[in-house]
Design a protein around this motif. Structure first.
Motif, short mmCIF file in Angstrom:
data_model
loop_
_atom_site.label_atom_id
_atom_site.label_comp_id
_atom_site.label_asym_id
_atom_site.label_seq_id
_atom_site.Cartn_x
_atom_site.Cartn_y
_atom_site.Cartn_z
N PRO A 41 0.83 -1.25 -0.06
CA PRO A 41 -0.09 -0.18 -0.08
C PRO A 41 1.03 1.29 -0.21
O PRO A 41 1.98 1.19 0.40
N ALA A 42 0.28 2.20 -0.60
CA ALA A 42 1.00 3.74 -0.63
C ALA A 42 0.72 4.52 0.76
O ALA A 42 -0.43 4.35 1.16
N HIS A 43 1.72 5.08 1.07
CA HIS A 43 1.53 5.90 2.41
C HIS A 43 1.95 7.32 1.96
O HIS A 43 2.93 7.50 1.19
N ALA A 44 1.43 8.31 2.37
CA ALA A 44 1.81 9.85 2.03
C ALA A 44 1.27 10.46 3.25
O ALA A 44 0.18 10.35 3.75
N ASP A 45 1.86 11.86 3.18
CA ASP A 45 1.43 12.80 4.16
C ASP A 45 0.17 13.54 3.30
O ASP A 45 0.35 13.68 2.40
N ILE A 46 -0.87 13.81 4.01
CA ILE A 46 -2.10 14.50 3.17
C ILE A 46 -2.31 15.71 3.90
O ILE A 46 -2.10 16.07 5.03
N PHE A 47 -2.06 16.77 2.88
CA PHE A 47 -2.40 18.11 3.47
C PHE A 47 -3.60 18.82 3.00
O PHE A 47 -3.99 18.40 1.89
N LYS A 48 -4.18 19.69 3.80
CA LYS A 48 -5.63 20.31 3.44
C LYS A 48 -5.11 21.69 3.20
O LYS A 48 -4.65 22.50 4.20
N CYS A 49 -5.16 22.13 2.02
CA CYS A 49 -5.02 23.55 1.62
C CYS A 49 -6.02 24.39 1.27
O CYS A 49 -6.88 23.95 0.47
N VAL A 50 -6.21 25.58 1.94
CA VAL A 50 -7.45 26.40 1.67
C VAL A 50 -6.74 27.53 0.97
O VAL A 50 -5.96 28.35 1.52
#
Length: 181
Positions: A41-50
């Motif tokens: 499985p792929a793992h990544a940091d997830i960012f919420k950008c407004v």
């Protein structure tokens, strides 16, 4: 390098192993390891950008700008499969000008429909019993020319088909009756 070869006179002889054979086995091993690693499985940091100007929200794995991006979670599994969609209403609403039927009229129609289906069910059950009797009669009667089992099966096939047809019809009518209110 060498490997055991053919047996001659009670002993095995050694034959040389070709470098191509060693290379091919190495390539196969590496291909198998690559295939296994590609399924992790792929793992990544997830960012919420407004966006400060428009207020548009964007989810991404890279920071777009210094301001307005927050880290949601670390090492979260990333999937491109869409999540379950919101449930939609089962029936589309009828237009306002569409004629409505009062409850007593609808109950009367439902009652008539139930009676019709029950009559059809009784008729179909009688036809099923008749088809079963005909099949039993045909199974009991054998002509002298039918020494081969395949010929007997061929003669019985239309009678078996009739029984199956009436059984399916009975099941379908019972399902329709079960759907009624």
């Amino acid at each position: 390098m060498s490997a055991l070869g053919r047996r001659r006179g009670g002993a095995y002889t050694r034959r040389p192993v070709h470098p191509r054979d060693v290379c091919m086995s190495t390539i196969r091993s590496l291909a198998a390891v690559a295939a296994l690693l590609s399924t992790l499985p792929a793992h990544a940091d997830i960012f919420k950008c407004v966006d400060p100007v428009s207020g548009k929200v964007t989810y991404t794995n890279t920071k777009i700008g210094e301001k307005g991006c927050t880290l949601l979670s670390r090492d979260q599994n990333v999937s491109s499969v869409p999540g379950p969609s919101a449930k939609k209403p089962s029936a589309t609403p009828s237009p306002a000008e569409f004629p409505k039927v009062d409850a007593s009229t609808q109950r009367s129609r439902d009652s008539d429909r139930r009676k019709i289906l029950e009559t059809e069910l009784a008729t179909e059950e009688r036809a099923l019993e008749s088809a079963k009797k005909e099949l039993a009669e045909q199974e009991g009667a054998r002509s002298g020319s039918e020494k081969n089992f395949a010929k007997v099966q061929e003669r019985l096939k239309p009678f078996q088909d009739q029984v199956e047809l009436h059984e399916r019809n009975v099941e379908a009518i019972r399902a329709e009756i079960a759907k009624l209110r």
